[in-house]
Write a protein that holds these residues in place. Structure first.
Motif, PDB file in Angstrom:
ATOM      1  N   SER A   1       0.825  -1.207   0.000  1.00  0.00           N
ATOM      2  CA  SER A   1       0.000   0.000   0.000  1.00  0.00           C
ATOM      3  C   SER A   1       0.858   1.255   0.000  1.00  0.00           C
ATOM      4  CB  SER A   1      -0.895   0.026   1.235  1.00  0.00           C
ATOM      5  OG  SER A   1      -1.853  -0.996   1.175  1.00  0.00           O
ATOM      6  N   VAL A   2       0.284   2.300  -0.560  1.00  0.00           N
ATOM      7  CA  VAL A   2       0.947   3.593  -0.640  1.00  0.00           C
ATOM      8  C   VAL A   2      -0.123   4.682  -0.580  1.00  0.00           C
ATOM      9  CG1 VAL A   2       0.904   3.592  -3.164  1.00  0.00           C
ATOM     10  CG2 VAL A   2       2.622   4.932  -1.978  1.00  0.00           C
ATOM     11  N   VAL A   3       0.243   5.834  -0.029  1.00  0.00           N
ATOM     12  CA  VAL A   3      -0.637   7.001  -0.051  1.00  0.00           C
ATOM     13  C   VAL A   3      -0.017   7.985  -1.034  1.00  0.00           C
ATOM     14  CG1 VAL A   3      -1.576   8.916   1.289  1.00  0.00           C
ATOM     15  CG2 VAL A   3      -1.444   6.637   2.300  1.00  0.00           C
ATOM     16  N   TRP A   4      -0.831   8.496  -1.944  1.00  0.00           N
ATOM     17  CA  TRP A   4      -0.300   9.362  -2.987  1.00  0.00           C
ATOM     18  C   TRP A   4      -1.333  10.371  -3.467  1.00  0.00           C
ATOM     19  CZ3 TRP A   4      -2.538   8.895  -7.927  1.00  0.00           C
ATOM     20  CH2 TRP A   4      -3.335   7.756  -8.117  1.00  0.00           C
ATOM     21  N   ALA A   5      -0.809  11.427  -4.087  1.00  0.00           N
ATOM     22  CA  ALA A   5      -1.614  12.434  -4.776  1.00  0.00           C
ATOM     23  C   ALA A   5      -0.865  12.757  -6.056  1.00  0.00           C
ATOM     24  CB  ALA A   5      -1.775  13.681  -3.913  1.00  0.00           C
ATOM     25  N   ALA A   6      -1.604  13.147  -7.092  1.00  0.00           N
ATOM     26  CA  ALA A   6      -0.939  13.355  -8.379  1.00  0.00           C
ATOM     27  C   ALA A   6      -1.737  14.269  -9.291  1.00  0.00           C
ATOM     28  CB  ALA A   6      -0.724  12.009  -9.076  1.00  0.00           C
ATOM     29  N   THR A   7      -1.074  14.663 -10.356  1.00  0.00           N
ATOM     30  CA  THR A   7      -1.702  15.402 -11.436  1.00  0.00           C
ATOM     31  C   THR A   7      -2.794  14.542 -12.056  1.00  0.00           C
ATOM     32  OG1 THR A   7       0.395  16.496 -11.916  1.00  0.00           O
ATOM     33  CG2 THR A   7      -1.253  16.508 -13.670  1.00  0.00           C
ATOM     34  N   SER A   8      -3.896  15.160 -12.408  1.00  0.00           N
ATOM     35  CA  SER A   8      -4.963  14.471 -13.127  1.00  0.00           C
ATOM     36  C   SER A   8      -4.580  14.358 -14.598  1.00  0.00           C
ATOM     37  CB  SER A   8      -6.267  15.248 -13.013  1.00  0.00           C
ATOM     38  OG  SER A   8      -7.203  14.810 -13.986  1.00  0.00           O
ATOM     39  N   PRO A   9      -4.605  13.154 -15.176  1.00  0.00           N
ATOM     40  CA  PRO A   9      -4.299  13.030 -16.601  1.00  0.00           C
ATOM     41  C   PRO A   9      -5.327  13.757 -17.477  1.00  0.00           C
ATOM     42  CG  PRO A   9      -4.273  10.881 -15.544  1.00  0.00           C
ATOM     43  CD  PRO A   9      -4.822  11.859 -14.557  1.00  0.00           C
ATOM     44  N   GLU A  10      -6.556  13.856 -16.995  1.00  0.00           N
ATOM     45  CA  GLU A  10      -7.611  14.486 -17.778  1.00  0.00           C
ATOM     46  C   GLU A  10      -7.467  16.007 -17.811  1.00  0.00           C
ATOM     47  OE1 GLU A  10      -8.371  12.217 -15.256  1.00  0.00           O
ATOM     48  OE2 GLU A  10      -8.518  10.547 -16.669  1.00  0.00           O
TER      49      GLU A  10
ATOM     50  N   THR B   1       0.381  -0.599  -7.667  1.00  0.00           N
ATOM     51  CA  THR B   1       0.040  -0.742  -9.082  1.00  0.00           C
ATOM     52  C   THR B   1      -0.833   0.412  -9.575  1.00  0.00           C
ATOM     53  OG1 THR B   1      -1.777  -2.217  -8.481  1.00  0.00           O
ATOM     54  CG2 THR B   1       0.281  -3.252  -9.176  1.00  0.00           C
ATOM     55  N   GLU B   2      -1.732   0.915  -8.727  1.00  0.00           N
ATOM     56  CA  GLU B   2      -2.580   2.045  -9.135  1.00  0.00           C
ATOM     57  C   GLU B   2      -1.731   3.309  -9.317  1.00  0.00           C
ATOM     58  OE1 GLU B   2      -6.404   4.621  -7.605  1.00  0.00           O
ATOM     59  OE2 GLU B   2      -6.218   2.557  -6.895  1.00  0.00           O
ATOM     60  N   LEU B   3      -0.779   3.522  -8.422  1.00  0.00           N
ATOM     61  CA  LEU B   3       0.141   4.646  -8.561  1.00  0.00           C
ATOM     62  C   LEU B   3       0.985   4.496  -9.823  1.00  0.00           C
ATOM     63  CD1 LEU B   3       1.684   7.183  -7.656  1.00  0.00           C
ATOM     64  CD2 LEU B   3       3.072   5.671  -6.191  1.00  0.00           C
ATOM     65  N   SER B   4       1.481   3.301 -10.070  1.00  0.00           N
ATOM     66  CA  SER B   4       2.284   3.046 -11.282  1.00  0.00           C
ATOM     67  C   SER B   4       1.477   3.317 -12.542  1.00  0.00           C
ATOM     68  CB  SER B   4       2.797   1.603 -11.290  1.00  0.00           C
ATOM     69  OG  SER B   4       3.714   1.412 -10.252  1.00  0.00           O
ATOM     70  N   ASP B   5       0.216   2.929 -12.526  1.00  0.00           N
ATOM     71  CA  ASP B   5      -0.660   3.202 -13.670  1.00  0.00           C
ATOM     72  C   ASP B   5      -0.823   4.709 -13.894  1.00  0.00           C
ATOM     73  OD1 ASP B   5      -0.972   0.480 -14.053  1.00  0.00           O
ATOM     74  OD2 ASP B   5      -2.989   0.400 -13.172  1.00  0.00           O
ATOM     75  N   ARG B   6      -0.995   5.468 -12.789  1.00  0.00           N
ATOM     76  CA  ARG B   6      -1.135   6.917 -12.917  1.00  0.00           C
ATOM     77  C   ARG B   6       0.154   7.522 -13.477  1.00  0.00           C
ATOM     78  NH1 ARG B   6      -4.064  11.277 -10.781  1.00  0.00           N
ATOM     79  NH2 ARG B   6      -5.757   9.773 -10.982  1.00  0.00           N
ATOM     80  N   PHE B   7       1.302   7.060 -12.965  1.00  0.00           N
ATOM     81  CA  PHE B   7       2.571   7.556 -13.477  1.00  0.00           C
ATOM     82  C   PHE B   7       2.686   7.273 -14.970  1.00  0.00           C
ATOM     83  CE2 PHE B   7       6.967   6.622 -14.677  1.00  0.00           C
ATOM     84  CZ  PHE B   7       7.504   7.887 -14.552  1.00  0.00           C
ATOM     85  N   SER B   8       2.318   6.085 -15.387  1.00  0.00           N
ATOM     86  CA  SER B   8       2.375   5.731 -16.816  1.00  0.00           C
ATOM     87  C   SER B   8       1.479   6.637 -17.646  1.00  0.00           C
ATOM     88  CB  SER B   8       1.984   4.272 -17.018  1.00  0.00           C
ATOM     89  OG  SER B   8       2.929   3.430 -16.418  1.00  0.00           O
TER      90      SER B   8
END
Length: 133
Positions: free
Chosen positions: A2-11, A25-32
Protein backbone atom coordinates in the motif's frame (compact mmCIF):
# COMPACT_ATOMS: atom_id res chain seq x y z
CA UNK A 1 2.07 -3.05 -0.96
CA UNK A 2 0.00 0.00 0.00
CA UNK A 3 0.95 3.59 -0.64
CA UNK A 4 -0.64 7.00 -0.05
CA UNK A 5 -0.30 9.36 -2.99
CA UNK A 6 -1.61 12.43 -4.78
CA UNK A 7 -0.94 13.35 -8.38
CA UNK A 8 -1.70 15.40 -11.44
CA UNK A 9 -4.96 14.47 -13.13
CA UNK A 10 -4.30 13.03 -16.60
CA UNK A 11 -7.61 14.49 -17.78
CA UNK A 12 -7.28 18.09 -16.57
CA UNK A 13 -3.50 18.35 -16.24
CA UNK A 14 -4.01 19.91 -12.79
CA UNK A 15 -2.67 18.59 -9.50
CA UNK A 16 -5.32 16.88 -7.37
CA UNK A 17 -4.17 17.24 -3.73
CA UNK A 18 -6.68 14.74 -2.32
CA UNK A 19 -4.63 11.76 -1.19
CA UNK A 20 -5.43 8.25 -2.35
CA UNK A 21 -4.64 5.07 -0.43
CA UNK A 22 -4.08 2.25 -2.89
CA UNK A 23 -1.80 -0.52 -4.01
CA UNK A 24 1.42 0.53 -5.76
CA UNK A 25 0.04 -0.74 -9.08
CA UNK A 26 -2.58 2.05 -9.14
CA UNK A 27 0.14 4.65 -8.56
CA UNK A 28 2.28 3.05 -11.28
CA UNK A 29 -0.66 3.20 -13.67
CA UNK A 30 -1.14 6.92 -12.92
CA UNK A 31 2.57 7.56 -13.48
CA UNK A 32 2.38 5.73 -16.82
CA UNK A 33 -0.64 7.84 -17.83
CA UNK A 34 1.18 11.04 -16.93
CA UNK A 35 4.35 9.89 -18.64
CA UNK A 36 2.42 9.26 -21.86
CA UNK A 37 1.16 12.87 -21.62
CA UNK A 38 4.70 14.18 -21.15
CA UNK A 39 4.54 15.68 -17.68
CA UNK A 40 3.22 15.37 -14.16
CA UNK A 41 3.64 15.74 -10.43
CA UNK A 42 3.30 12.98 -7.83
CA UNK A 43 3.52 12.97 -4.01
CA UNK A 44 4.14 9.66 -2.21
CA UNK A 45 4.22 8.60 1.45
CA UNK A 46 3.79 5.58 3.66
CA UNK A 47 0.25 4.81 4.79
CA UNK A 48 1.61 4.56 8.35
CA UNK A 49 3.21 8.00 8.75
CA UNK A 50 2.60 11.53 7.53
CA UNK A 51 6.30 12.05 6.75
CA UNK A 52 8.61 11.68 4.95
CA UNK A 53 6.97 12.56 1.64
CA UNK A 54 8.80 12.19 -1.65
CA UNK A 55 7.64 14.14 -4.68
CA UNK A 56 8.43 13.55 -8.34
CA UNK A 57 7.99 16.42 -10.80
CA UNK A 58 8.76 15.74 -14.46
CA UNK A 59 8.45 17.06 -17.99
CA UNK A 60 9.67 14.98 -20.90
CA UNK A 61 12.79 13.08 -19.84
CA UNK A 62 13.70 15.50 -17.02
CA UNK A 63 12.67 15.02 -13.39
CA UNK A 64 13.25 16.56 -9.97
CA UNK A 65 12.71 14.78 -6.64
CA UNK A 66 11.86 16.63 -3.43
CA UNK A 67 11.90 15.22 0.10
CA UNK A 68 9.66 16.68 2.78
CA UNK A 69 10.96 15.44 6.15
CA UNK A 70 8.27 17.37 8.03
CA UNK A 71 6.18 20.50 7.53
CA UNK A 72 9.29 22.73 7.59
CA UNK A 73 12.28 20.87 6.15
CA UNK A 74 12.50 20.21 2.43
CA UNK A 75 15.42 18.86 0.39
CA UNK A 76 16.19 18.24 -3.28
CA UNK A 77 17.87 15.09 -4.53
CA UNK A 78 21.12 15.88 -6.30
CA UNK A 79 20.78 15.11 -10.01
CA UNK A 80 22.57 12.64 -12.23
CA UNK A 81 24.13 15.07 -14.73
CA UNK A 82 21.27 14.69 -17.23
CA UNK A 83 20.98 18.47 -17.66
CA UNK A 84 23.84 20.93 -17.38
CA UNK A 85 21.94 24.23 -17.24
CA UNK A 86 18.34 24.02 -16.02
CA UNK A 87 15.02 22.30 -16.60
CA UNK A 88 11.42 23.34 -16.00
CA UNK A 89 9.04 20.84 -14.42
CA UNK A 90 5.51 21.15 -13.01
CA UNK A 91 5.36 21.44 -9.22
CA UNK A 92 1.73 21.12 -8.24
CA UNK A 93 0.22 23.50 -10.81
CA UNK A 94 3.19 25.78 -11.44
CA UNK A 95 6.06 25.41 -13.89
CA UNK A 96 9.30 25.76 -11.90
CA UNK A 97 12.87 26.00 -13.21
CA UNK A 98 15.55 23.98 -11.40
CA UNK A 99 19.30 24.08 -11.79
CA UNK A 100 20.70 21.12 -13.69
CA UNK A 101 22.37 20.16 -10.41
CA UNK A 102 19.00 18.72 -9.31
CA UNK A 103 17.72 17.20 -12.55
CA UNK A 104 17.50 13.45 -13.11
CA UNK A 105 16.56 11.27 -16.06
CA UNK A 106 12.87 10.34 -15.66
CA UNK A 107 13.54 6.57 -15.72
CA UNK A 108 16.15 6.89 -12.97
CA UNK A 109 13.83 9.15 -10.96
CA UNK A 110 10.92 6.70 -11.12
CA UNK A 111 13.26 3.86 -10.06
CA UNK A 112 14.23 5.94 -7.02
CA UNK A 113 10.59 6.64 -6.14
CA UNK A 114 9.82 2.91 -6.28
CA UNK A 115 12.90 2.25 -4.11
CA UNK A 116 11.52 4.74 -1.56
CA UNK A 117 8.16 2.94 -1.61
CA UNK A 118 9.87 -0.41 -0.90
CA UNK A 119 11.86 0.90 2.07
CA UNK A 120 10.21 4.19 3.15
CA UNK A 121 13.79 5.40 3.70
CA UNK A 122 14.94 8.47 1.72
CA UNK A 123 18.62 8.19 2.65
CA UNK A 124 19.56 5.42 0.21
CA UNK A 125 18.16 7.35 -2.76
CA UNK A 126 21.25 9.56 -2.98
CA UNK A 127 22.63 12.88 -1.82
CA UNK A 128 20.10 15.41 -0.54
CA UNK A 129 20.56 19.18 -0.53
CA UNK A 130 18.44 21.35 1.75
CA UNK A 131 15.99 23.38 -0.33
CA UNK A 132 15.43 27.04 0.38
CA UNK A 133 12.61 28.63 -1.60
Amino acid sequence: MSVVWAATSPESGLFQPAERHSEVTELSDRFSDLRSRGQGYVEVRSPHTEFPVVTLAFRGDHAVIHLMRDTVRMSLLVGDGTVVTEAEVPVMNESVAFSGEFVLNIDRAWDLVTCFIRTWAPGPLGEWSQYVA
